[in-house]
Design a protein around this motif. Sequence first.
Motif, PDB file in Angstrom:
ATOM      1  N   PHE A 280       0.583  -1.213   0.189  1.00 18.39           N
ATOM      2  CA  PHE A 280       0.130  -0.062  -0.058  1.00 18.39           C
ATOM      3  C   PHE A 280       0.961   0.977  -0.004  1.00 18.39           C
ATOM      4  CE2 PHE A 280       0.882  -1.196   4.239  1.00 18.39           C
ATOM      5  CZ  PHE A 280       1.011  -0.100   4.908  1.00 18.39           C
ATOM      6  N   ASP A 281       0.188   2.369  -0.573  1.00 16.64           N
ATOM      7  CA  ASP A 281       0.820   3.757  -0.770  1.00 16.64           C
ATOM      8  C   ASP A 281      -0.125   4.799   0.240  1.00 16.64           C
ATOM      9  OD1 ASP A 281       2.094   6.074  -1.451  1.00 16.64           O
ATOM     10  OD2 ASP A 281       1.390   5.645  -3.438  1.00 16.64           O
ATOM     11  N   LEU A 282       0.336   5.188   1.104  1.00 15.91           N
ATOM     12  CA  LEU A 282      -0.869   6.227   1.481  1.00 15.91           C
ATOM     13  C   LEU A 282      -0.231   7.924   1.317  1.00 15.91           C
ATOM     14  CD1 LEU A 282      -1.322   4.698   5.197  1.00 15.91           C
ATOM     15  CD2 LEU A 282      -2.529   4.348   2.798  1.00 15.91           C
ATOM     16  N   ASP A 283      -0.915   8.871   0.811  1.00 18.56           N
ATOM     17  CA  ASP A 283      -0.596  10.089   0.869  1.00 18.56           C
ATOM     18  C   ASP A 283      -1.304  10.884   2.169  1.00 18.56           C
ATOM     19  OD1 ASP A 283       1.189   9.946  -1.353  1.00 18.56           O
ATOM     20  OD2 ASP A 283      -0.891   9.761  -2.564  1.00 18.56           O
ATOM     21  N   PHE A 284      -0.348  11.983   2.771  1.00 21.89           N
ATOM     22  CA  PHE A 284      -0.781  12.819   3.788  1.00 21.89           C
ATOM     23  C   PHE A 284      -0.795  14.124   3.384  1.00 21.89           C
ATOM     24  CE2 PHE A 284      -0.386   8.515   5.752  1.00 21.89           C
ATOM     25  CZ  PHE A 284      -1.407   8.464   6.519  1.00 21.89           C
ATOM     26  N   ARG A 285      -1.368  15.115   4.028  1.00 21.48           N
ATOM     27  CA  ARG A 285      -0.933  16.635   4.073  1.00 21.48           C
ATOM     28  C   ARG A 285      -1.228  16.991   5.528  1.00 21.48           C
ATOM     29  NH1 ARG A 285      -2.095  20.631  -0.875  1.00 21.48           N
ATOM     30  NH2 ARG A 285      -0.158  19.448  -1.450  1.00 21.48           N
ATOM     31  N   ARG A 286      -0.456  17.759   6.011  1.00 23.84           N
ATOM     32  CA  ARG A 286      -0.518  18.160   7.174  1.00 23.84           C
ATOM     33  C   ARG A 286      -1.118  19.494   7.118  1.00 23.84           C
ATOM     34  NH1 ARG A 286       2.696  21.840  10.219  1.00 23.84           N
ATOM     35  NH2 ARG A 286       4.311  21.791   8.576  1.00 23.84           N
ATOM     36  N   CYS A 287      -2.227  19.825   8.228  1.00 25.44           N
ATOM     37  CA  CYS A 287      -2.877  20.665   8.286  1.00 25.44           C
ATOM     38  C   CYS A 287      -2.131  21.825   9.068  1.00 25.44           C
ATOM     39  CB  CYS A 287      -4.357  20.737   8.826  1.00 25.44           C
ATOM     40  SG  CYS A 287      -5.232  22.241   9.016  1.00 25.44           S
TER      41      CYS A 287
END
Length: 456
Positions: A280-287
């Motif tokens: 799996f490959d997860l993409d995050f963006r920090r607020c």
Amino acid sequence: MPESMLDTRVPAVLLRIDRNPFHHGTLGAVRSLGRAGIDVHVVADSTGSPVRKSRFVRQLHPPPPPGATLADIAATLLRVAARIERPAVLIPMDDAGAVAVSRLREELAPAYLLPQQPGKVPERVADKAELTRLCAAADVPHPLTVIPDSAAQAATAAWRLGLPVVAKWSRPWLLPACSGLRSTLVVRSTQEARDLYLRTEEAGSQLLLQAFLPPGPDRDWFFHGYADRSGAVGGGGPGRKLCAWPRGAGLTAVGEWTENPQVRTLAQRLTDELGYRGIFDLDFRRCGTTGDYHLLDFNPRPGAQFRLFADGAGLDVVRAQHLDLTHRPLPAGAPLPGRAFVVENYAPLAALRPARRGRELAWHAGDDTAPGRAMWGLWGAHVARRLLDRLRRAGASGAAGVRPRVVRQATPPTPSLTDLTDLTDLTDLTEPPPSAPAPTAPAPAAPTDDEKASSC
């Protein structure tokens, strides 16, 4: 990693349905497994692709035809299996392939080694609408998302979320190849949201509108991993996106392995909640306001930059899957924080800078030089064609007397978004607030590549 760690009697088959000749993740998988002594078969459109030049490719096979049905995909994979004449580890390299293999598991299982996934988990996580619900159930932060039921609701939801907003098609693998529709883009006007909704039938899946989390330094993160038969996650880790193409939103052009306990915890929590097994490959963006890491995408396949996480034992996610499915232990390698990954055609200057803590290039490799040489010639021709197409379109517009318009974005309304907490009930979003200024003029019909808001 010593060759003896992997069972070299078991070949690997890489499946890519998406026709992207410059998918460097496919080359990374070819090299990773080929260097370990595995026969690597590639089922993909290799026309004009540097991947076909790799010395680690055992054999290239024609992909399923454009617009292939499940029966077409099954027939293609079973035909490849018949040629190989022994069970192989099957690794889909794109979402369309992952979803298809999940649906065809029973039919493919006699010929291929596959992770034991519960239900239709790959399809659920790849579906952007379903991912919203999965994040809520697992208590994983996710951008505020609205699923409109009409063009009017799409326009009003975009206004109340606060322009600009991110628009996504819930099942991007269903988008017609020549439609001009992008899986993800930034919507800058209510009219653009309305017009986009009107193409729902053409897109083949629901339109989602999400609150826009602005990019910035140290805000874009990803996590790659392999969940083995016990659910333990290995073969990867957390990383930072230092440079993206298109800038601020697109695929990882330069990435760095950076330890981040919060991102690691969220990844393990979500895979545990789902019972997920496989790569799996997860993409995050920090607020920037709350500091929370919001999950943007869950890709049930290797991310294009997965080779960033080759650890001290040489383990990465594709080797982890091969080891696990052939009932071999995963070696305990030391993490290598600070290691970098650079995609040369998107970040050529970064590829030339010294790397003190180790670096892997997407295309160039000392033991496999032909793909890197081929890439520059093919990439130059690709860029030239794109420029000529743009010039022709611009000339056609000028000849037709079309004058460019200046589109200005009005200031979004300031009230709280608490009335949007229910993601599916849009009964109160039929019209903009009476006090709100008139909607902005429509944005250009074809957003630029810089408006993409998800990574590969």
